[in-house]
Design a protein around this motif. Structure first.
Motif, PDB file in Angstrom:
ATOM      1  N   VAL A  12       0.816  -1.337  -0.062  1.00  8.95           N
ATOM      2  CA  VAL A  12      -0.301  -0.046  -0.046  1.00  8.95           C
ATOM      3  C   VAL A  12       1.106   1.365   0.063  1.00  8.95           C
ATOM      4  O   VAL A  12       1.999   1.155   0.571  1.00  8.95           O
ATOM      5  CB  VAL A  12      -0.949  -0.029   1.173  1.00  8.95           C
ATOM      6  CG1 VAL A  12      -0.393   0.147   2.594  1.00  8.95           C
ATOM      7  CG2 VAL A  12      -1.979   0.991   1.083  1.00  8.95           C
ATOM      8  N   GLN A  13       0.378   2.247  -0.720  1.00  8.16           N
ATOM      9  CA  GLN A  13       1.221   3.456  -0.520  1.00  8.16           C
ATOM     10  C   GLN A  13       1.144   4.310   0.847  1.00  8.16           C
ATOM     11  O   GLN A  13      -0.115   4.178   1.491  1.00  8.16           O
ATOM     12  CB  GLN A  13       0.629   4.591  -1.832  1.00  8.16           C
ATOM     13  CG  GLN A  13       0.819   3.879  -3.211  1.00  8.16           C
ATOM     14  CD  GLN A  13       0.587   4.809  -4.197  1.00  8.16           C
ATOM     15  OE1 GLN A  13      -0.374   5.994  -4.109  1.00  8.16           O
ATOM     16  NE2 GLN A  13       0.946   4.538  -5.351  1.00  8.16           N
ATOM     17  N   PRO A  14       1.888   5.187   0.870  1.00 10.84           N
ATOM     18  CA  PRO A  14       1.969   5.956   2.233  1.00 10.84           C
ATOM     19  C   PRO A  14       0.455   6.638   2.507  1.00 10.84           C
ATOM     20  O   PRO A  14       0.142   7.233   1.137  1.00 10.84           O
ATOM     21  CB  PRO A  14       3.109   6.727   2.403  1.00 10.84           C
ATOM     22  CG  PRO A  14       4.117   6.034   1.239  1.00 10.84           C
ATOM     23  CD  PRO A  14       3.415   5.407   0.376  1.00 10.84           C
ATOM     24  N   GLY A  15       0.083   6.695   3.473  1.00  9.70           N
ATOM     25  CA  GLY A  15      -1.324   7.317   3.765  1.00  9.70           C
ATOM     26  C   GLY A  15      -2.413   6.474   3.423  1.00  9.70           C
ATOM     27  O   GLY A  15      -3.679   6.925   3.643  1.00  9.70           O
ATOM     28  N   GLY A  16      -2.180   5.145   2.737  1.00 11.28           N
ATOM     29  CA  GLY A  16      -3.309   4.140   2.606  1.00 11.28           C
ATOM     30  C   GLY A  16      -3.734   3.439   3.668  1.00 11.28           C
ATOM     31  O   GLY A  16      -3.356   3.790   4.752  1.00 11.28           O
ATOM     32  N   SER A  17      -4.552   2.530   3.462  1.00 13.80           N
ATOM     33  CA  SER A  17      -5.442   1.726   4.515  1.00 13.80           C
ATOM     34  C   SER A  17      -5.142   0.416   4.214  1.00 13.80           C
ATOM     35  O   SER A  17      -5.343  -0.057   2.975  1.00 13.80           O
ATOM     36  CB  SER A  17      -6.749   2.385   4.478  1.00 13.80           C
ATOM     37  OG  SER A  17      -6.940   3.634   5.119  1.00 13.80           O
ATOM     38  N   LEU A  18      -5.306  -0.381   5.016  1.00 11.30           N
ATOM     39  CA  LEU A  18      -5.506  -2.012   4.920  1.00 11.30           C
ATOM     40  C   LEU A  18      -6.232  -2.315   6.183  1.00 11.30           C
ATOM     41  O   LEU A  18      -6.068  -1.822   7.386  1.00 11.30           O
ATOM     42  CB  LEU A  18      -4.076  -2.584   5.028  1.00 11.30           C
ATOM     43  CG  LEU A  18      -3.083  -2.868   3.641  1.00 11.30           C
ATOM     44  CD1 LEU A  18      -1.897  -3.463   3.967  1.00 11.30           C
ATOM     45  CD2 LEU A  18      -3.836  -3.572   2.506  1.00 11.30           C
ATOM     46  N   ARG A  19      -6.845  -3.708   5.918  1.00  9.01           N
ATOM     47  CA  ARG A  19      -7.497  -4.222   7.195  1.00  9.01           C
ATOM     48  C   ARG A  19      -7.040  -5.861   7.262  1.00  9.01           C
ATOM     49  O   ARG A  19      -7.084  -6.535   6.204  1.00  9.01           O
ATOM     50  CB  ARG A  19      -9.124  -4.151   6.806  1.00  9.01           C
ATOM     51  CG  ARG A  19      -9.850  -4.592   8.126  1.00  9.01           C
ATOM     52  CD  ARG A  19     -11.330  -4.798   7.752  1.00  9.01           C
ATOM     53  NE  ARG A  19     -12.001  -4.714   9.064  1.00  9.01           N
ATOM     54  CZ  ARG A  19     -13.236  -5.476   8.934  1.00  9.01           C
ATOM     55  NH1 ARG A  19     -13.548  -6.421   8.042  1.00  9.01           N
ATOM     56  NH2 ARG A  19     -13.830  -5.726  10.106  1.00  9.01           N
ATOM     57  N   LEU A  20      -6.416  -5.997   8.370  1.00  5.49           N
ATOM     58  CA  LEU A  20      -6.016  -7.360   8.552  1.00  5.49           C
ATOM     59  C   LEU A  20      -7.274  -8.175   9.106  1.00  5.49           C
ATOM     60  O   LEU A  20      -7.853  -7.494  10.188  1.00  5.49           O
ATOM     61  CB  LEU A  20      -4.705  -7.528   9.253  1.00  5.49           C
ATOM     62  CG  LEU A  20      -3.647  -6.787   8.712  1.00  5.49           C
ATOM     63  CD1 LEU A  20      -1.906  -6.741   9.773  1.00  5.49           C
ATOM     64  CD2 LEU A  20      -3.347  -7.155   7.378  1.00  5.49           C
ATOM     65  N   SER A  21      -7.115  -9.589   8.883  1.00  2.00           N
ATOM     66  CA  SER A  21      -8.026 -10.449   9.676  1.00  2.00           C
ATOM     67  C   SER A  21      -7.488 -11.613  10.275  1.00  2.00           C
ATOM     68  O   SER A  21      -6.451 -12.053   9.772  1.00  2.00           O
ATOM     69  CB  SER A  21      -9.317 -10.852   8.687  1.00  2.00           C
ATOM     70  OG  SER A  21     -10.048  -9.768   8.287  1.00  2.00           O
TER      71      SER A  21
END
Length: 120
Positions: A12-21
């Motif tokens: 992901v690019q800086p400033g972006g988001s991710l969701r881990l499960s």
């Protein structure tokens, strides 16, 4: 035997988001706590966020205000919503769970890890 399976990592690019499960399965009677740790190259594994009981959470200072841990207790699942990601968040993220098996034996289990890379 209790198994943890993680998903949701990536680039992901800086400033972006991710969701881990992370979903726990196996001979589980109860889960007392679930948490996320991370390990960057050349560094020790460190706590990112933890959840105990019904509403108690704690976070590493470096992620406060950007990351949110949540749980679906009915599904023995924990999530980590990561916003405003920075390059220094790059690491392998590990899920951890502690509780009791159906044989009333305490367990501590780890997931296999999922890579999160923050880079432009």
């Amino acid at each position: 035997q209790v198994q943890l399976v993680e998903s949701g990592g990536g680039l992901v690019q800086p400033g972006g988001s991710l969701r881990l499960s992370c979903a726990a399965s196996g001979s589980i009677l109860s889960i007392d706590s679930m948490a996320w740790y991370r390990q960057a190259p050349g560094k020790e594994r460190a706590l990112v966020a933890g959840s105990t009981g019904s509403a108690n959470t704690n976070y590493a200072d470096s992620v406060k205000g950007r990351f949110t841990i949540s749980r679906d207790n009915a599904k023995n699942t924990v999530f980590l919503q990561m916003n405003s990601l920075k390059p220094e968040d790059t690491a392998v993220y590990y899920c951890n769970a502690r509780g009791l098996t159906t044989r009333r034996v305490s367990f501590t289990s780890w997931g296999q890890g999922t890579q999160v890379t923050v880079s432009s």
